[in-house]
Design a protein around this motif. Structure first.
Motif, mmCIF file in Angstrom:
data_model
loop_
_atom_site.group_PDB
_atom_site.id
_atom_site.type_symbol
_atom_site.label_atom_id
_atom_site.label_comp_id
_atom_site.label_asym_id
_atom_site.label_seq_id
_atom_site.Cartn_x
_atom_site.Cartn_y
_atom_site.Cartn_z
ATOM 1 N N VAL A 1 47.591 41.360 42.696
ATOM 2 C CA VAL A 1 47.337 42.802 42.478
ATOM 3 C C VAL A 1 48.603 43.607 42.779
ATOM 4 O O VAL A 1 48.989 44.521 42.032
ATOM 5 N N MET B 1 48.620 39.391 56.748
ATOM 6 C CA MET B 1 47.971 38.604 55.699
ATOM 7 C C MET B 1 48.800 37.381 55.353
ATOM 8 O O MET B 1 48.273 36.243 55.329
ATOM 9 N N ASN C 1 44.991 36.335 45.489
ATOM 10 C CA ASN C 1 44.494 37.478 44.694
ATOM 11 C C ASN C 1 45.150 38.797 45.092
ATOM 12 O O ASN C 1 45.515 39.614 44.233
ATOM 13 N N GLU C 2 45.296 39.016 46.405
ATOM 14 C CA GLU C 2 45.900 40.272 46.862
ATOM 15 C C GLU C 2 47.359 40.417 46.382
ATOM 16 O O GLU C 2 47.797 41.497 45.982
ATOM 17 N N ILE D 1 45.686 34.766 50.233
ATOM 18 C CA ILE D 1 46.659 35.765 49.741
ATOM 19 C C ILE D 1 46.823 35.773 48.225
ATOM 20 O O ILE D 1 47.423 36.714 47.668
#
Length: 543
Positions: free
Chosen positions: A84, A65, A80-81, A78
């Motif tokens: 989290v 990613m 948003n991921e 990347i």
């Protein structure tokens, strides 16, 4: 009006001083430990957070990613991921930057596309290193884990930075600091209670004195003991020597460092001081031999709060006391002689005065001649037969005392006493002879039925063989039937009423035993008694 008096430290009681010292020393120690613990914990927490951040950074750098987003130059892949993930590990930030340090992700979305801050990316972007750093970024001071991102060809294309704010780490550590402070106060309180209890017990152990007072008293005691001429030695309840003064060391030829804290039996095997710990009976004026020295000792128990904790003995060389006794004996014998002569001469002068008034001059001359001849004969005999002056003086004095009491003291013509051996003290023979004659005088005076001519005391002193033999015989009341010899020679035992009795024969027996001699007391068949002392002339080992 308030009292502004400033107290000196020395004016506080020992209990208060110990309480203050132990409380403040405990507080200082705990503060130092707490500070050291806090610093150590803070450093450990920072290192742990840095290592955790570096681990997360390495994990992200290896993910497709992040690699795809940097190769395609598309931060939207990347952002948003990563946010989290950041929330799930409670990190302050996770920033992915390209080879130029441009952000591809950030907790604040508006800062994506801006250049990374902190100035600590070069080691990762240029040298390809993974490391933990401390720097100030856009969110504040933080500890960071940084690692480079490689493309499939092995080229550095970016950097991943994961960080935790220092303030967050401090917040975690401060809770522990408050716990340390609370524990420190609790320990200080416990320390104060323990120190107060310890001080009370210690002060009770030193009889309520302040340590300075106790130290001063101890020094005064040491000085006092060193100035006392009598020897002093003390033992504890286990018979170990606890103190010995300078005089005792001199008398017994000992060294204090070789005696202190040693068993009394190992130092002075012949001493029986430990016996009073079992009998609980003090002893006074006893004659003993210690380390080859004849001494006179007094012994007393040491009792603290009703419990026997030891014993102490004071003593002096018997020679010193004997010398005083000798001088006193000579003075007493001289006084007795003068009193007897005064009394006798007064009677003679009264007789002479009466004869002169009657005109009997021939009788006067005859009386004077008889008196002079008798006295000169006695003096000449004693001078030739008895070479020890003090013993001759005793016999002369007792002779005059007998005439005063209406008795006859008959000194055997065969008596002889040449120069004494070095180990025999003349004053010891005086004690024996004087006690024998005095007891014989009292026995004759007690026998009221005797005629005047029967009131005779016979004395014989000879040294012809290997022994000095002193024999005194009387025609008095004889030996008491209710007492055997062993009973009569015990201290404070006497057949005569009154105080200060029962000492003479006890001393005589002590002296004779000391010389390994023999004492024989026997009653005569008809009346009276005979007492004989045998003193070896050859030096023997004294017990």
């Amino acid at each position: 009006m308030p009292n502004n008096k400033l107290y000196k430290w020395s004016e506080f009681s020992f209990r208060r001083r110990l309480l203050v010292i132990m409380t403040f020393s405990g507080l200082i120690q705990l503060l130092i430990l707490s500070a050291a613990g806090f610093i150590y914990l803070k450093d450990w927490q920072s290192q742990d957070s840095g290592n955790k951040a570096l681990g997360v950074a390495k994990f992200l750098a290896a993910t497709p990613m992040v690699n795809n987003a940097l190769q395609q130059q598309n931060p939207q892949l990347i952002q948003n991921e990563i946010e989290v993930l950041r929330s799930s590990i409670n990190a302050a930030f996770i920033v992915v930057g390209d080879i130029n340090g441009i952000r591809y992700s950030h907790p604040i979305a508006e800062r994506v596309g801006l250049k990374m801050q902190g100035g600590d990316n070069d080691n990762a972007l240029i040298d390809g290193l993974s490391y933990v750093s401390y720097a100030k970024g856009s969110l504040g001071n933080s500890v960071r884990g940084k690692t480079p991102v490689y493309d499939p060809a092995g080229n550095i294309i970016g950097v991943v930075s994961v960080g935790y704010l220092v303030t967050t780490i401090d917040d975690k550590v401060y809770h522990f600091l408050f716990f340390l402070i609370a524990m420190a106060l609790l320990v200080v309180l416990a320390n104060a209670l323990i120190s107060n209890f310890t001080a009370r017990r210690f002060q009770n152990a030193i009889l309520g004195f302040e340590p300075e007072e106790f130290g001063r008293l101890y020094m005064e005691l040491q000085v006092t003991l060193s100035t006392i001429k009598e020897g002093i030695i003390s033992i504890d309840k286990n018979s170990y020597v606890t103190s010995i003064n300078h005089s005792a060391c001199q008398i017994l030829n000992l060294k204090s460092e070789q005696v202190l804290h040693q068993s009394l039996k190992s130092v002075l095997p012949e001493s029986d001081l430990t016996d009073i710990l079992l009998t609980n009976n003090p002893e006074n004026d006893i004659d003993i031999i210690l380390n080859g020295q004849a001494i006179i000792a007094n012994r007393q128990l040491i009792i603290v709060e009703g419990e026997v904790v030891g014993a102490v003995s004071s003593f002096r060389l018997k020679n010193e006391i004997t010398e005083l006794t000798k001088q006193l004996s000579q003075i007493r014998e001289y006084a007795d002689l003068l009193r007897s002569q005064t009394h006798e001469h007064r009677n003679k002068l009264n007789t002479i005065s009466g004869l002169i008034q009657l005109g009997k001059k021939a009788e006067v001359l005859r009386l004077i001649g008889q008196e002079t001849e008798r006295y000169q004969y006695l003096i000449q005999f004693l001078r030739e037969a008895i070479l020890e002056p003090i013993i001759a003086g005793v016999l002369l004095g007792k002779s005059e005392r007998a005439r005063e009491l209406g008795l006859v003291l008959d000194i055997d013509d065969g008596s002889r006493l040449l120069a004494l051996s070095e180990h025999i003290r003349p004053e010891d023979l005086v004690t024996i002879l004087g006690n024998f004659i005095d007891n014989a005088f009292e026995a004759c005076l007690s026998a009221l039925v005797l005629n005047k001519q029967d009131k005779k005391v016979s004395v014989s002193i000879t040294d012809y063989g290997e022994e000095i033999i002193i024999e005194v015989e009387d025609n008095g009341c004889g030996l008491p039937q209710q007492f055997k010899q062993q009973r009569l020679i015990q201290k404070n035992v006497s057949s005569k009423p009154g105080k200060h009795r029962g000492v003479g024969l006890y001393l005589v027996d002590q002296i004779i035993t000391q010389y390994k001699g023999q004492l024989i007391m026997e009653g005569k068949d008809s009346k009276g008694a005979r007492v004989t002392a045998y003193i070896p002339k050859i030096l023997q080992k004294v017990r």
